[in-house]
Design an enzyme around this catalytic site. Structure first.
Site: not given
Ligand code: SAH
Length: 229
Positions: A65
């Site tokens: 993000s």
């Molecule tokens: N907080 C993260 C941003 C992640 S983007 C950071 O600081 O880098 C959102 C993430 O959610 C992605 O990596 C995606 O694979 C994950 N995601 C999507 N659906 C999910 C689920 N049901 N359970 C766990 N992770 C999930």
């Protein structure tokens, strides 16, 4: 290659800018974001852009993000030292490290902890490795799993943060939140027209408030969008 000193100056300036722009009010979150090296949570080729305020790709169609979104969400969670947190969507592990700096700072002997669940196996490993290298392995437990189901074995949580957009608020997350707890989650359509929602659990009541429009990758899994892998 930029020096560590170069990165820490850029980091401090980026955080000051977020404060000036009104994204960040919590002093603890400011300190946390000035401490966690975002460059260490990026693929090597992207490190130089660590303090550009934009989402950055971490592979597998996913992004870390933007800085202002990390700041806004951490601020909205109303974090305090000692809390137990669940993050759904661990990605690179960066956001979890920022939260851990607030709930489990190294000074003061606080026992706060962050559980971070990621559904893409390669990213769960990426987060684990980044967190270990940056010194957060003891304060963040990064796991592979479907976070739309929460993480029952370590529940309840004082705060829950979801970093991917859901069609609605997953029931298990509300069940795993303490009374008085706060959940922050983007809810809305696939890719567009999502609203960042803050829910406060007050006994049987839920107090829901909108924090504005956002654009997140889709939440997958049981209570997410049933798309792709
Ligand atoms: N907080 C993260 C941003 C992640 S983007 C950071 O600081 O880098 C959102 C993430 O959610 C992605 O990596 C995606 O694979 C994950 N995601 C999507 N659906 C999910 C689920 N049901 N359970 C766990 N992770 C999930």
């Amino acid at each position: 290659m930029k020096s560590d000193r170069g990165f820490s100056e850029e980091r401090a300036q980026a955080v000051d800018r977020l404060v000036t722009l009104g994204y960040l009010r919590s002093r603890d979150v400011m300190r946390a974001m000035k401490t966690v090296p975002r460059e260490d949570f990026l693929p090597v080729a992207l490190r130089r852009q660590a303090y550009v305020d934009t989402p950055l790709t971490i592979g597998y169609g996913q992004t870390i993000s933007a800085l202002h979104m990390v700041a806004m969400m951490a601020d909205a969670l109303d974090l305090a030292a000692g809390q137990t947190i669940l993050e759904v969507g661990g990605g690179s592990g960066y956001h979890a490290a920022v939260i851990a700096e607030v709930v489990a700072p190294l000074s003061g002997g606080h026992v706060g902890h962050v559980y971070s669940v990621e559904i893409v196996p390669e990213l769960a490993r990426f987060a684990q490795e980044n967190l270990r290298r940056a010194g957060y392995a003891g304060r963040v437990t990064a796991l592979l799993g479907d976070g739309s189901l929460g993480l029952a074995e370590s529940a309840p949580y004082d705060r829950i943060m979801v970093a991917a957009a859901a069609p609605g608020i997953p029931g298990p997350l509300l069940d795993q939140l303490v009374d008085g707890g706060v959940l922050v989650i983007p809810v809305g359509d696939l890719y567009f027209f999502q609203e960042l929602v803050r829910v406060r659990k007050e006994g049987p009541q839920l107090r829901r408030e909108s924090l504005g429009g956002v654009a997140f990758v889709p939440l997958r899994g049981e209570h997410g969008w049933r798309t792709g892998r």
